[in-house]
Design a protein around this motif. Structure first.
Motif, PDB file in Angstrom:
ATOM      1  N   HIS A   1       0.603  -0.796   0.040  1.00 28.22           N
ATOM      2  CA  HIS A   1      -0.081  -0.199  -0.154  1.00 28.22           C
ATOM      3  C   HIS A   1       0.502   1.464   0.427  1.00 28.22           C
ATOM      4  O   HIS A   1       0.669   2.066   0.758  1.00 28.22           O
ATOM      5  CB  HIS A   1      -1.323   0.190   1.111  1.00 28.22           C
ATOM      6  CG  HIS A   1      -2.001  -1.283   1.153  1.00 28.22           C
ATOM      7  ND1 HIS A   1      -3.003  -1.088   0.476  1.00 28.22           N
ATOM      8  CD2 HIS A   1      -2.063  -2.550   1.794  1.00 28.22           C
ATOM      9  CE1 HIS A   1      -3.593  -2.684   0.340  1.00 28.22           C
ATOM     10  NE2 HIS A   1      -2.606  -3.216   1.399  1.00 28.22           N
ATOM     11  N   CYS A   2       1.979   1.479  -0.996  1.00 28.31           N
ATOM     12  CA  CYS A   2       2.823   2.848  -1.360  1.00 28.31           C
ATOM     13  C   CYS A   2       2.265   3.505  -2.595  1.00 28.31           C
ATOM     14  O   CYS A   2       2.403   2.182  -3.411  1.00 28.31           O
ATOM     15  CB  CYS A   2       3.714   1.820  -1.402  1.00 28.31           C
ATOM     16  SG  CYS A   2       5.586   2.886  -1.355  1.00 28.31           S
ATOM     17  N   GLN A   3       1.843   4.583  -2.401  1.00 30.38           N
ATOM     18  CA  GLN A   3       2.481   5.447  -3.465  1.00 30.38           C
ATOM     19  C   GLN A   3       3.106   4.826  -4.928  1.00 30.38           C
ATOM     20  O   GLN A   3       2.793   5.931  -5.632  1.00 30.38           O
ATOM     21  CB  GLN A   3       2.130   7.063  -2.840  1.00 30.38           C
ATOM     22  CG  GLN A   3       2.808   7.409  -2.489  1.00 30.38           C
ATOM     23  CD  GLN A   3       2.909   8.717  -2.136  1.00 30.38           C
ATOM     24  OE1 GLN A   3       2.097   9.563  -2.877  1.00 30.38           O
ATOM     25  NE2 GLN A   3       4.189   9.162  -1.253  1.00 30.38           N
TER      26      GLN A   3
ATOM     27  N   GLU B   1       3.950   6.948   7.180  1.00 25.61           N
ATOM     28  CA  GLU B   1       2.345   6.751   7.173  1.00 25.61           C
ATOM     29  C   GLU B   1       2.076   8.378   6.757  1.00 25.61           C
ATOM     30  O   GLU B   1       1.040   8.155   5.981  1.00 25.61           O
ATOM     31  CB  GLU B   1       1.920   5.719   8.284  1.00 25.61           C
ATOM     32  CG  GLU B   1       2.180   4.461   8.320  1.00 25.61           C
ATOM     33  CD  GLU B   1       1.289   3.541   9.315  1.00 25.61           C
ATOM     34  OE1 GLU B   1       1.182   4.325  10.202  1.00 25.61           O
ATOM     35  OE2 GLU B   1       1.461   2.830   9.727  1.00 25.61           O
ATOM     36  N   GLU B   2       2.801   8.495   7.394  1.00 25.70           N
ATOM     37  CA  GLU B   2       1.408  10.268   7.734  1.00 25.70           C
ATOM     38  C   GLU B   2       2.523  10.701   6.115  1.00 25.70           C
ATOM     39  O   GLU B   2       1.141  11.768   5.673  1.00 25.70           O
ATOM     40  CB  GLU B   2       1.677  10.952   8.556  1.00 25.70           C
ATOM     41  CG  GLU B   2       0.828  10.516  10.174  1.00 25.70           C
ATOM     42  CD  GLU B   2       1.184  10.890  11.098  1.00 25.70           C
ATOM     43  OE1 GLU B   2       2.144  12.042  10.867  1.00 25.70           O
ATOM     44  OE2 GLU B   2       0.795  11.488  12.404  1.00 25.70           O
ATOM     45  N   LYS B   3       3.802  10.835   6.607  1.00 20.11           N
ATOM     46  CA  LYS B   3       4.216  12.010   5.415  1.00 20.11           C
ATOM     47  C   LYS B   3       4.674  11.002   3.312  1.00 20.11           C
ATOM     48  O   LYS B   3       4.399  11.645   2.715  1.00 20.11           O
ATOM     49  CB  LYS B   3       5.931  12.215   5.589  1.00 20.11           C
ATOM     50  CG  LYS B   3       5.310  13.174   6.793  1.00 20.11           C
ATOM     51  CD  LYS B   3       7.363  13.970   7.527  1.00 20.11           C
ATOM     52  CE  LYS B   3       6.983  14.649   7.877  1.00 20.11           C
ATOM     53  NZ  LYS B   3       7.869  15.241   8.254  1.00 20.11           N
TER      54      LYS B   3
ATOM     55  N   ASP C   1       2.979   7.695   3.254  1.00 23.89           N
ATOM     56  CA  ASP C   1       1.724   7.522   2.706  1.00 23.89           C
ATOM     57  C   ASP C   1       2.512   4.942   2.640  1.00 23.89           C
ATOM     58  O   ASP C   1       2.259   5.144   1.628  1.00 23.89           O
ATOM     59  CB  ASP C   1       0.745   6.804   1.564  1.00 23.89           C
ATOM     60  CG  ASP C   1       0.012   6.047   1.772  1.00 23.89           C
ATOM     61  OD1 ASP C   1      -0.735   5.383   2.596  1.00 23.89           O
ATOM     62  OD2 ASP C   1      -0.312   6.329   0.297  1.00 23.89           O
TER      63      ASP C   1
ATOM     64  N   ASN D   1       2.985   1.624   3.995  1.00 24.32           N
ATOM     65  CA  ASN D   1       2.617   1.275   5.151  1.00 24.32           C
ATOM     66  C   ASN D   1       3.986  -0.765   5.255  1.00 24.32           C
ATOM     67  O   ASN D   1       4.623  -0.239   4.226  1.00 24.32           O
ATOM     68  CB  ASN D   1       1.918   0.571   4.913  1.00 24.32           C
ATOM     69  CG  ASN D   1       0.506   1.454   4.794  1.00 24.32           C
ATOM     70  OD1 ASN D   1       0.394   2.228   5.282  1.00 24.32           O
ATOM     71  ND2 ASN D   1      -0.606   1.359   3.787  1.00 24.32           N
TER      72      ASN D   1
END
Length: 771
Positions: A429-431, A499-501, A503, A505
């Motif tokens: 789940h990573c951009q 996770e916040e900066k 994305d 996981n």
């Protein structure tokens, strides 16, 4: 003549081709030949100096012994003087103005009891100035009778003897040795005089006189080497000659002014002969003991060796020059061939005066290329470090045998004591990795690595081991709950920022803290085992090994020790024990613990990982294809029994392959015997029988086997090991030879000295001096 013509021919060719390598080679060989000759000459000069110095030290040591003995004897004389002066009968005779003969006779008997007090005393007397009487242990007489008829000083008039020795105050005063004529013959005597009463300066009433036999002191000089060709003498604190073995006072007068120190030695030309003088001064009475020995006695053996060496040197020089020309000509041919090869392929640009210049330029060009290559390697240092850490994690590096310098060379710093592994799995789940592009995967790993290194505060480093996995190696000073809390805070902070900066996981598996860098592979095994629970714990979990290691429902027993045991059995081709070990693993995990199929797959993958390690040792492509098939089958969720049978089959096939690659059993046993000797050489009971019992072998067979394998006996090898260790210990000046002997396995120093001299040609003490 032949060599001269040959030389001219070669010289002509050199001039024609503008090459001088042959001449240079010949000159170099001759210089190399001359060098040991020069060193030998210097060595001979040094040996002569050392021998002279040793002889001087020896003579000085013997002089010290003579000095101590003479000092003790003189002390006995002085104590004897005190003892006699305290005699009550003597004191009474000194104080009484009128004395009867009976009192003199009684004192004579008293004096006779002192005759054995010292070995150097020839005779002794008591002189009474009031009555002009002399008493000895055997008689009563007058000074005139004694000094003119019984004991007459040969070169000193009676009046002078009386004036000098029988009048005035004397306190422990010694007079130089003089010839005294007696009825029994002539003797050289040293005279000791003490005024009576003892210590009285103003009212002197008599004298106590002791004649010291010079011959008794001369006998002590015989132990000094070369004294028969030289001489020895003693002077008092005023440089008066107390006694001498030489009759030539001129020789003594040349030496005496040079006695300026307490102890020393020097060379002096006396009557055209080189002499070595050694001396030492007594701290008790100020007497100086001097021995003068001809220098040629000390260096006589060196002169013989010099003559022999000169003959050998001349012969060797002639042979060496001929051999140098032969070797120069012979070694020139390969150089010429190398040059021809270089010219034939790729000659550097420019003109060259000789072959060396051509070769030099070629090497310079190669070095430039090497420098460029080193720059490329330096740019790859992070990759080298990552590769090294990865191999450590996989247990492929023997860290125990690596020094701190080796680790520094690999870019690894180990400042703290405890180490732990954080194994990071990048979840899907990573951009950056939506399209599974390698560039985006690399960027993801770069972000995680840099962020983790920044948060670790230089307390760890990160490497990526797979496309979606990274390892964080962290070090801690202690293994406490506080350190574990720090780990948890660190990983939570890392997950939060990612996770916040970004994305991104991640799932993190954390090992137990272990002591020492050598246990890093164990940390990795634990972290990997914890990461296997990702399919149970879910994505994005933080999994501690301590939380899952005792889980009977979701765990299986396949420790590192069992894996190493399985690998060792397979390496040795022991298919029976391999099958038994696999049976125990499946029985203890699948049947007894009731593992789920998913966890069974994990166990199967671990066994498959072991298989992969073994296959990598075989380099067998066919076997690799079988493993690929097995991997696919496990991924496709085949039955547990089928998976187990296939794994057993693969292990069996590997065992068969390993048998073909086994090393010779004899060579392995030979190396084990050598290691046993190297570890137990300090045991003075170590013997062929003891070694044979350790290995469960017959002593005779073991001896024959070792000799056949290593071309040397066990005894010879044991001696070599002990001598090698002895040389190392000899550099420690605090250890005595006896202590070293016990440390290397000898009961006493005698055995070590005998063996050491046999193999090294010198004793341990001599070897220590020349180190």
């Amino acid at each position: 003549m032949y060599f001269w013509n040959r030389f001219n021919s070669v010289k002509l060719k050199v001039r024609e081709r503008q090459k001088t390598i042959l001449i240079r080679l010949l000159t170099s060989y001759i210089l190399v030949l001359i060098l040991p000759i020069v060193v030998g000459v210097i060595l001979f000069i040094k040996i002569e100096s050392i021998m002279i110095e040793n002889a001087n030290r020896s003579n000085t040591a013997m002089l010290e012994q003579v000095k101590q003995v003479v000092d003790n004897r003189l002390k006995e004389v002085e104590q004897f003087s005190i003892q006699v002066s305290k005699n009550q009968k003597l004191i009474k005779l000194l104080n009484d103005e009128e004395t009867e003969n009976y009192n003199y006779v009684s004192l004579i008997h008293e004096l006779a009891n002192y005759q054995t007090v010292s070995t150097i005393i020839n005779d002794y007397y008591v002189y009474f100035s009031e009555s002009n009487t002399i008493l000895s242990p055997t008689m009563k007489t007058t000074p005139s009778m004694l000094l003119n008829h019984i004991k007459r000083y040969d070169n000193v008039p009676y009046e002078e003897v009386v004036k000098e020795k029988l009048s005035g105050f004397h306190f422990n005063q010694y007079y130089p040795s003089e010839k005294v004529v007696m009825n029994s013959g002539e003797k050289n005597l040293i005279t000791f005089v003490q005024s009576l009463p003892y210590g009285e300066k103003s009212d002197v009433q008599g004298m106590f006189i002791v004649h010291i036999d010079e011959q008794q002191i001369r006998d002590l000089f015989h132990q000094i080497e070369g004294l028969n060709s030289g001489f020895m003498y003693i002077v008092d604190e005023h440089k008066n000659i107390m006694m001498s073995t030489s009759t030539n006072e001129d020789n003594i007068n040349q030496i005496t002014p040079l006695l300026t120190k307490q102890v020393g030695f020097f060379e002096k030309n006396i009557a055209g002969n080189k002499m070595i003088a050694s001396y030492t001064t007594s701290e008790k009475n100020g007497w100086t003991y001097v021995s003068v020995v001809p220098k040629n006695i000390v260096v006589s053996q060196v002169s013989k060796v010099k003559l022999s060496a000169m003959v050998v040197m001349i012969v060797s020089l002639i042979i060496g020059i001929l051999l140098s020309y032969y070797l120069a000509s012979k070694n020139y041919r390969p150089i010429r061939e190398v040059v021809n090869t270089v010219i034939g392929k790729r000659r550097p640009k420019g003109e060259f005066s000789n072959e060396i210049e051509l070769i030099k330029q070629t090497i310079v060009n190669s070095m430039k290329k090497e420098s460029q290559l080193n720059q490329i390697v330096s740019q790859q240092e992070p990759v080298i470090k990552s590769n090294f850490i990865y191999r450590v994690l996989k247990g492929q590096v023997d860290v125990q045998n690596m020094s701190e310098k080796d680790l520094e060379f690999m870019g690894v710093d180990t400042p703290l004591n405890y180490y732990g592994i954080l194994l990071i799995q990048i979840d899907g789940h990573c951009q950056f990795n939506n399209e599974n592009l390698e560039k985006k995967w690399a960027l993801t790993r770069f972000i995680i690595a840099n962020l983790s290194n920044e948060l670790s505060n230089e307390n760890g480093f990160t490497i990526d081991i797979e496309r979606d996995k990274l390892v964080i190696v962290q070090s801690y000073p202690r293994n406490t709950n506080e350190e574990q809390e720090r780990q948890l805070v660190f990983i939570k902070r890392l997950k939060e920022i990612l996770e916040e900066k970004f994305d991104i996981n991640i799932t993190v598996a954390i090992s137990h803290l272990h002591h020492g860098f050598k246990n890093l592979s164990q940390c990795y095994v634990e972290a990997s085992m914890a990461l296997d629970y990702r399919m149970v714990k879910g994505l994005g979990s933080i999994i501690f090994y301590n939380d899952v290691k005792d889980n009977s429902g979701y765990d299986y027993y396949y420790p590192m020790e069992t894996e190493m045991q399985l690998i060792n059995y397979a390496k040795s081709g022991d298919s029976t024990n391999v099958e038994k070990t696999l049976h125990d693993i499946f029985n203890n995990n699948v049947q007894k613990q009731g593992m789920t199929p998913a966890i069974s797959k994990c166990l199967s993958y671990d066994l498959l990982s072991t298989l992969i390690k073994l296959v990598s040792l075989l380099d067998d492509k066919k076997q690799s294809l079988e493993l690929n098939r097995l991997i696919k089958m496990i991924a496709d969720s085949g039955t547990v029994d089928e998976i187990q049978e296939n794994i057993k089959l693969q292990f069996h096939m590997i065992c068969m392959k390993m048998k073909e690659k086994q090393l010779s059993q004899g060579e392995r046993l030979y190396q084990e015997i050598k290691k046993y000797i190297e570890h137990n050489y300090a045991d003075d009971n170590l013997s062929l029988t003891m070694i044979a019992e350790h290995f469960g072998m017959n002593a005779s067979y073991l001896s024959t086997f070792f000799k056949r394998q290593g071309n040397q006996t066990i005894s010879d090898y044991l001696v070599k090991v002990r001598i090698t260790e002895t040389k190392k210990m000899l550099s420690n000046q605090m250890l005595t030879i006896a202590e070293i002997a016990k440390k290397v396995g000898y009961a006493n120093s005698v055995g070590l000295i005998r063996v050491f001299k046999k193999y090294e040609g010198v004793t341990p003490g001599q070897y220590r001096e020349i180190m």
